[in-house]
Enzyme design. Structure first.
Site, PDB file in Angstrom:
ATOM      1  N   ASP A   1       0.265  -7.715   1.262  1.00 33.97           N
ATOM      2  CA  ASP A   1       0.619  -6.298   1.401  1.00 33.97           C
ATOM      3  C   ASP A   1       2.130  -6.102   1.402  1.00 33.97           C
ATOM      4  OD1 ASP A   1       0.122  -3.592   1.556  1.00 33.97           O
ATOM      5  OD2 ASP A   1      -0.068  -3.565   3.732  1.00 33.97           O
TER       6      ASP A   1
ATOM      7  N   SER B   1       4.649   2.341   7.920  1.00 38.40           N
ATOM      8  CA  SER B   1       4.377   1.172   7.088  1.00 38.40           C
ATOM      9  C   SER B   1       5.586   0.810   6.233  1.00 38.40           C
ATOM     10  CB  SER B   1       3.190   1.453   6.171  1.00 38.40           C
ATOM     11  OG  SER B   1       1.999   1.573   6.895  1.00 38.40           O
TER      12      SER B   1
ATOM     13  N   HIS C   1       0.813  -1.224   0.000  1.00 37.18           N
ATOM     14  CA  HIS C   1       0.000   0.000   0.000  1.00 37.18           C
ATOM     15  C   HIS C   1       0.845   1.272   0.000  1.00 37.18           C
ATOM     16  CE1 HIS C   1       0.432  -0.400   4.486  1.00 37.18           C
ATOM     17  NE2 HIS C   1       0.491   0.909   4.410  1.00 37.18           N
TER      18      HIS C   1
END
Length: 393
Positions: A159, A236, A129
């Site tokens: 992911d 992230s 993402h």
């Protein structure tokens, strides 16, 4: 020296609690015996002064040492994507605007995340993402060097994405082992949250094997590490470390409705997917095509409430109940049926739906996978050939 470390540990812990809030406060529930054993193991690894900051002789605590081990391998990733992607030269646009095509500025969306270097020649890993919608990204190293990075592969189901930059002799992150983790161990997160580059936070491993549905992202196929180390937007893709400075997870998700809850992909999963992405640009995810329910206390109640008419009484059963089979799937072709209770997948005895999923994930697409089930009062062994997970599942 341990007694000296322990005497000063109270002051050190107090400073950490003040600085990090609830992230470390939970350690107060350790017993003195557990704390002494943990301190001893850290001293054996780092030396007797590892728990102390002593600016006079230059020694640092184990947190700082762990960060020094991997900090230079953590990168900032800036990704942009063009939200207005229509081809303005197409006949449709020419016809609509009668040859007079307006000049439109593209709508650019920019996001910032983290990543870390896997190889000295420029292989990086991050979250999918983080690079979503981008084929190239800007990669900034801790020392300020900036590179253009090519997105080599993206795997939406886990992911995970991988990036290549053209460079040599880069610092690399040392990979550890998440399979041996136990709740209560220290956890250290490094990343670029909210634009604050090279931020370090600390907490503990709060729990293991959190299913993706429980984390709030049911479309993923990951069993997450839960930590209370602060993970904010921008973290992230960054590493979650153990006390040795080894990467044990890839920070990937936060719950927006709670505090002190962060999640990371175990490094074994991240490494396996990254290797496939670098090798062929995509990752394999073996697929059977069943819906399952673990026959624990809650599962049995759900089975009685929703499936009693079709599967009968499961009150005294254990294992994993098949509650649905997708038409024309590998499971349907192999004659897996609603109401079957899965007891074994390959060589592995299974007790939960997560264990079934993990066993299937470790199988080989196209090769026979033996699945042992209880059907009524008989044991059946079915031969299933997993296919790759369908794109539009």
């Amino acid at each position: 020296m341990l007694s000296q470390s322990f005497r000063q540990w109270g002051l050190y812990t107090g400073l950490i609690v003040i600085g990090c809030g609830m992230g470390v406060a939970s350690h107060a529930y350790w017993t003195q015996g557990q704390l002494n054993a943990t301190l001893k193991s850290y001293e054996e690894f780092y030396g007797s002064d590892a728990l102390l900051n002593n600016p006079r002789d230059g020694s640092v605590n184990f947190i700082a040492q762990a960060v020094q081990e991997v900090g230079s391998a953590v990168v900032r990733i800036d990704a942009t994507k063009d939200l207005y992607s229509q081809d303005m030269s197409s006949p449709l646009f020419k016809r609509f605007f009668d040859q007079d095509i307006p000049s439109l500025e593209p709508d650019i969306e920019q996001g910032t995340g983290s990543g870390f270097i896997l190889s000295s020649d420029g292989q990086l890993i991050t979250n999918a993402h983080v690079v979503e919608g981008s084929s190239t990204v800007k990669v900034t190293l801790k020392d300020g060097q900036v590179f253009s990075g090519k997105v080599i592969g993206v795997d939406e189901l886990t992911d995970i994405a991988v990036i290549k930059i053209e460079a040599t002799d880069l610092p690399t992150a040392k990979l550890g082992n998440a399979e041996s983790l136990i709740p209560g161990e220290w956890a250290i997160a490094i990343g670029n949250p909210l634009g604050f580059d090279n931020t370090v936070t600390i907490g503990i491993i709060s729990a293991l094997d959190r299913p993706s549905a429980q984390v709030g992202i049911p479309d993923k196929r990951v069993r997450f590490i839960q930590t209370d180390a602060a993970i904010n937007p921008g973290n992230s893709g960054g590493p979650l470390l153990n006390v040795r400075g080894e990467v044990i997870g890839l920070n990937t998700a936060i719950r927006t409705d709670a505090q002190g809850l962060g999640f990371a992909i175990p490094i074994e999963t991240a490494q396996r997917i990254a290797e496939q992405l670098f090798a062929k640009g995509e990752a394999d995810h073996p697929y059977l095509g069943i819906r399952m329910l673990t026959l624990d206390g809650e599962g049995k109640e759900r089975a009685k409430e929703y499936f009693s008419d079709s599967i009968g009484d499961v009150g005294n059963e254990h294992g994993v109940l098949v509650v649905g089979v997708v038409d024309d799937s590998p499971a349907a072709i192999a004659d897996l049926r609603e109401g079957d209770i899965i007891r074994k997948v390959g060589d592995r005895v299974v007790h939960t739906a997560i264990e079934v999923q993990e066993a299937v994930e470790n199988s080989v697409i196209g090769q026979v996978l033996l699945v042992e089930v209880k059907r009524e009062d008989k044991t059946e062994v079915l031969k299933v050939r997993p296919t790759n997970f369908p794109v539009n599942y």
